[in-house]
Design an enzyme around this catalytic site. Structure first.
Site, PDB file in Angstrom:
ATOM      1  N   TYR A 102       4.854   4.357  12.016  1.00  0.00           N
ATOM      2  CA  TYR A 102       4.588   2.881  11.748  1.00  0.00           C
ATOM      3  C   TYR A 102       6.035   2.348  10.481  1.00  0.00           C
ATOM      4  O   TYR A 102       6.201   0.901  10.653  1.00  0.00           O
ATOM      5  CB  TYR A 102       3.511   2.291  11.508  1.00  0.00           C
TER       6      TYR A 102
ATOM      7  N   HIS B 161      -3.332   4.263   4.933  1.00  0.00           N
ATOM      8  CA  HIS B 161      -4.318   3.661   5.272  1.00  0.00           C
ATOM      9  C   HIS B 161      -6.048   4.703   4.407  1.00  0.00           C
ATOM     10  O   HIS B 161      -6.325   3.894   4.137  1.00  0.00           O
ATOM     11  CB  HIS B 161      -4.199   3.418   6.570  1.00  0.00           C
TER      12      HIS B 161
ATOM     13  N   ARG C 298       1.072  -1.035   0.427  1.00  0.00           N
ATOM     14  CA  ARG C 298       0.177  -0.437  -0.126  1.00  0.00           C
ATOM     15  C   ARG C 298       1.027   1.377  -0.271  1.00  0.00           C
ATOM     16  O   ARG C 298       1.353   1.553   1.331  1.00  0.00           O
ATOM     17  CB  ARG C 298      -1.113   0.287   0.897  1.00  0.00           C
TER      18      ARG C 298
END
Length: 384
Positions: A279, A270, A266
Site C-alpha cells: 500500500y 505496522h 512510520r
C-alpha cells in the site's frame, strides 16, 4: 436551477507548512518562521538527542527479536522518535502519560525497564509495569480509548485542584474514532488539563490520511472543539518539545486542552504481520528516511559545537548496553501461572469466578475426579 458544486476534494488543498525550529538540513529557521516559539537551550536539545538515540537502538533491537520469533508482535516507532521523546521530556513527575501500543519508547524514556515494557508483547502478563509508580496508563490497543481515560484523569485533577496534567499520544487513525471526538469535545467543554499529541505517520495501518479525512490537517479540527491546534513538523524534536511544553504549561495554568499534530512517518511496517509494500511506495519511505529526526538534530548540535565525536560514542555505548540488556531479559523464560487469569477481575470476588478458578486448578493438578465433580456443579448452576 442547479448549483455549481466544485468537484475537487478538500484534500487536494495543500496543507500549510508545519511549524519547525530546525529545518531538514539541521539549521535553525528564521525567527519570523518560528510561530513565536523559541529554540530550546542547547543542553536541552543534547538531552533530547541522547534519549532519541537510545530509544531507537531499543526499538531496532526489539524489532529484531520479534523477527526471531522471541516476541509475539511489536509495533515499531522507527522514524517517530521526535514526537514521543519530546512528549515525555515535557512531562513533570506528577503528570500522567496515556500511550498507545506503538509508544514503547515513550515508556522507556519515562523510566520503565525493557523487560516490563515487553511483558505484554511476549504474552507474559497483561502489562509488566506499575502504573502508579511511573504514572503511565496501560498501553492501549483499541484506538482512542486512552484519550477518554486521559480526559477523565485530567478532569479529576482539576476537581481536586492539583497541578497534574494528562498527556495522551494518538495516531492519525485514532482521530477517526468516535472516542477521540468525545475526548476532544469533553476536554474543551470542561477545560480539562490535557494535551493531545497526534503522531500523524500518514497511515492507519494501510489507510492513507486522505482516505480518512477531507480537512487539510488534523490540527485544523481543534477549532471546531474550541481549543488551540498546532500543526508541527513531527521530525523536528526542538519544535515538538517547544510546542508541547507550552501546551503543558497552558493546561497546568487553567487554560484547558490543546491538540498538537506532529507530521511524521512510520518507517517500519505496522507490525511484523504487515506487508507495507502492498500500500505504499519504497520511494516515499526513502524520502522520509532522508528526513531522519536524529540526523537533523545531530547536524545542528555538531554545528553548535555541542556534540563531539567522543560524546556521540559515549551515547552509542549506552544504547548498545541497553540493547544487550534487552536481549538478555528476553532469554529468561517467563514463569506464567494460568490461575493469574482470575486475579484483578472484580474488586469483590464472585462465586462463579471462584468455581471456574477451582476447576482450572484441579485440571492443572491432574485431578480428573475433582474436575468432573466441579464440572457437574457448574452445569447445574448454568441451568438454574
Amino acid at each position: 436551477m442547479s448549483l455549481n458544486v466544485e468537484s475537487t476534494p478538500l484534500t487536494a488543498v495543500l496543507a500549510p507548512p508545519p511549524l519547525r525550529l530546525i529545518d531538514d538540513t539541521g539549521h535553525a529557521v528564521a525567527e519570523s518562521e518560528s510561530g513565536g516559539f523559541r529554540l530550546p537551550a542547547v543542553d536541552t536539545l543534547l538531552g533530547l538527542y541522547r534519549q532519541m538515540v537510545i530509544a531507537r537502538r531499543f526499538d531496532v533491537q526489539v524489532t529484531a527479536l520479534t523477527r526471531q520469533g522471541r516476541l509475539a508482535t511489536y509495533p515499531s516507532a522507527l522514524g517517530q522518535e521526535a514526537c514521543e521523546i519530546a512528549a515525555v521530556a515535557a512531562l513533570s513527575p506528577q503528570d500522567w502519560l496515556f500511550p498507545t501500543y506503538r509508544d514503547s519508547i515513550a515508556l522507556l524514556t519515562r523510566g520503565v525497564e525493557p523487560k516490563d515494557i515487553l511483558a505484554a508483547f511476549r504474552g507474559d502478563w497483561h502489562s509488566g509495569y506499575d502504573y502508579q509508580q511511573h504514572r503511565i496508563a496501560p498501553q492501549a490497543t483499541p484506538l482512542a480509548t486512552q484519550a477518554l481515560h486521559a480526559v477523565g484523569l485530567a478532569t479529576a485533577a482539576k476537581l481536586k485542584r492539583d497541578d497534574t496534567v494528562a498527556l495522551t499520544l494518538l495516531g492519525d487513525g485514532a482521530t477517526s474514532e468516535g472516542d477521540a471526538h468525545e475526548a476532544f469535545n469533553f476536554a474543551a467543554v470542561w477545560q480539562a488539563p490535557v494535551v493531545f499529541v497526534v503522531q500523524n505517520n500518514q497511515f492507519a495501518i494501510s489507510v492513507p490520511l486522505d482516505k480518512q479525512m477531507a480537512c487539510r490537517t488534523i490540527a485544523d479540527k481543534a477549532i471546531g472543539y474550541g481549543m488551540p491546534g498546532y500543526y508541527v513538523d513531527g521530525n523536528d524534536v526542538a519544535a515538538m518539545y517547544a510546542v508541547i511544553s507550552a501546551a503543558m504549561h497552558r493546561a497546568r495554568s487553567g487554560g484547558g486542552p490543546t491538540l498538537i499534530e506532529g507530521l511524521t512517518y512510520r518507517i517500519e511496517a505496522h507490525t511484523n504481520s504487515d506487508d507495507p509494500t502492498r500500500y505504499r511506495k519504497t520511494a516515499d519511505v526513502d524520502l522520509w528516511r532522508s528526513r531522519d529526526p536524529i540526523e537533523r538534530l545531530e547536524k545542528y548540535l555538531v554545528a553548535q559545537g555541542a556534540l563531539s565525536t567522543e560524546a556521540r560514542a559515549d551515547i552509542a555505548a549506552v544504547a548498545e548496553q541497553l540493547a544487550a540488556t534487552t536481549r538478555e531479559c528476553m532469554t529468561d523464560q517467563a514463569v506464567v501461572d494460568p490461575l493469574e487469569l482470575f486475579e484483578h477481575v472484580y474488586s469483590t470476588p464472585r462465586t462463579a469466578l471462584a468455581e471456574q478458578r477451582a476447576f482450572l486448578a484441579a485440571e492443572l493438578d491432574g485431578d480428573a475426579s475433582a474436575s468432573a465433580a466441579l464440572s457437574g456443579t457448574n452445569t447445574e448452576e448454568s441451568t438454574r
